[in-house]
Write an enzyme that holds these catalytic residues in place. Sequence first.
Site: not given
Lengths: 345, 345
Positions: A127, A151, A154, A211, A226
């Site tokens: 991102k 693409e 997101v 995470e 995003k």
Amino acid sequence: MTDLRLAMLGLGSVAQAFLRLLAQKSDDLAPHRISLKLVGVATRSRGIAANPAGLDLAQLLEIGAAGQPVDNLNNGRRFADSLEFVQNIQADVLLECITLNPASGQPAIDYISAALQRGLHVITANKSAPAFALARLSDLARRQKKAFLYEATVLDGTPVFSFVRDTLPATKILGFRGILNSTTNFVLTAMEEGLPPEDALRQAQALGIAEANPDYDLDGWDSAAKTAILVNALMSGSTTPDQIARTGIRHLTTRTVIEAARQGRRFKLLSEAVWRDNHPVARVLPRMVPLTNPLAHVSGTSAAITLITDTLGEVTLHLHEGEVPQTAYGLLADLITVIKSHYAK
Amino acid sequence: MTDLRLAMLGLGSVAQAFLRLLAQKSDDLAPHRISLKLVGVATRSRGIAANPAGLDLAQLLEIGAAGQPVDNLNNGRRFADSLEFVQNIQADVLLECITLNPASGQPAIDYISAALQRGLHVITANKSAPAFALARLSDLARRQKKAFLYEATVLDGTPVFSFVRDTLPATKILGFRGILNSTTNFVLTAMEEGLPPEDALRQAQALGIAEANPDYDLDGWDSAAKTAILVNALMSGSTTPDQIARTGIRHLTTRTVIEAARQGRRFKLLSEAVWRDNHPVARVLPRMVPLTNPLAHVSGTSAAITLITDTLGEVTLHLHEGEVPQTAYGLLADLITVIKSHYAK
């Protein structure tokens, strides 16, 4: 057959899934009469491997899965670091799969910029660059007559950008509402089922959804990144994640979430944008979504976006339980877009 | 500027909405440097108007809205009927907007076949031809190097066919589940709220959602026609609506529907398809959909389809409260596809 040389930054789970998918889908690529070759991989902590004749994918995947250094596969010139790699590797397409830097988007922006300047197409699953520098990099790509595609950033590779670009001509995006972060959505779903937030988070971590450091997710940074990409790509914005008004989910308690559910509403961390005074305005915040709204029914690791359009009204795209393979598909779809638009026979 | 001459069959609500949309979206069409001209309209009961210089759209829309004959606008050659019209009109694109014949697909198939044979592109909002003869007409179009497009036939113009064609490369459609008929969905939603079926239907008719004769909807014929198109287009099928196993909603009572809702399930008339022994198998039937399925939350005149894919898993496209303008947009999107693919500068 035309040779198409791929160079890759990063060898994490998405990059590995992409390489496996490439092998699985070779039959679908055959009609394009393209011979794909991975000529180099640069990693942050596991070295760099380049081979003008093409790296052995099976071997690379084995090394990747084992978390071993890739240097041993190098055959030919040695690169000192990732920047030297993107500045010099003889390739046609750069696949950028390094991790998000939600503070500045660097070093991804520099890598992508360097690659585009050298005339490579760039496809990213990260991102960073589209969230911080989409307009500039898209302009650069246009001047270079190359593609800059993202693409996979997101909705886990579900077509969102290509959906608008290729299937909604003559349509203005008036705004959107989305559930874009799977960690927070998983946690909120588990809280509604009665789990305390910390237990819900531990479960998400155990399942590999969250995470080890979940701050970026819980504080809404991932959603903000995003959201910035969507605003930049679909509403001609020039925003960055830090400019998106942002509230995370840390203040929500299991009791609040359950109470809302009793009243027929579900807490969801929403990414929203609308036009105001000819400018897109976006924010990330937890909302009590009524059960009549399709977004209320996006649970666990699913993700969805409702696009508000001037032609179709509201259209929702909902990906059920997206994971790494879906993100990897976003990279493949972009690669096929590059092939179709620049190497069509 | 290139002249692009449109000929139209039918002047019902969708055709009229398309002509209005064309005027609204002229700015979006400008960059394509195309000069659009409607050179003829043939209706079933209100005559035929042709004018090689282009019909006056404002006048035509006034006449259309008033339900008056269009003959008076004719300037030049007179056509005896719709078949003579499609066989002789000097045009580049035929827009076919006549009503569905769920028994045979005729006369739409003959009209479209004649137009393609003469080298016209064909865009249809009528399910007849793609439900009964999609493979044959697509082959004919391919041989003629013309387009045969039908986005407006399913999900009110929401991209479904272009979604798969343009944004899901290297993807196999493993099946689908859809809520595609708004009358039955409206009736089932109203029954869940306690209305007897006949009252729910009367309400749908009063709102203009259901036809005066609702048999095609209630008995599942409309859904079967849409299912056939999806199977033919997305799963290489060669089926027809009468070959789709079909159960309507007439046997459902308000009590049954409410009882299901109490158990956390909603009755929905589903269109389903899967592969079996290398063949697509499809059916239309009412199903009790659990509330965890996004299709359970498609209510009233909304419509949705879940595509089951080998690359993304399950992706749902949900159009909120689609009506005539959305269907008209499907025609416009197809027209822009024709312009981009055949008249790009």
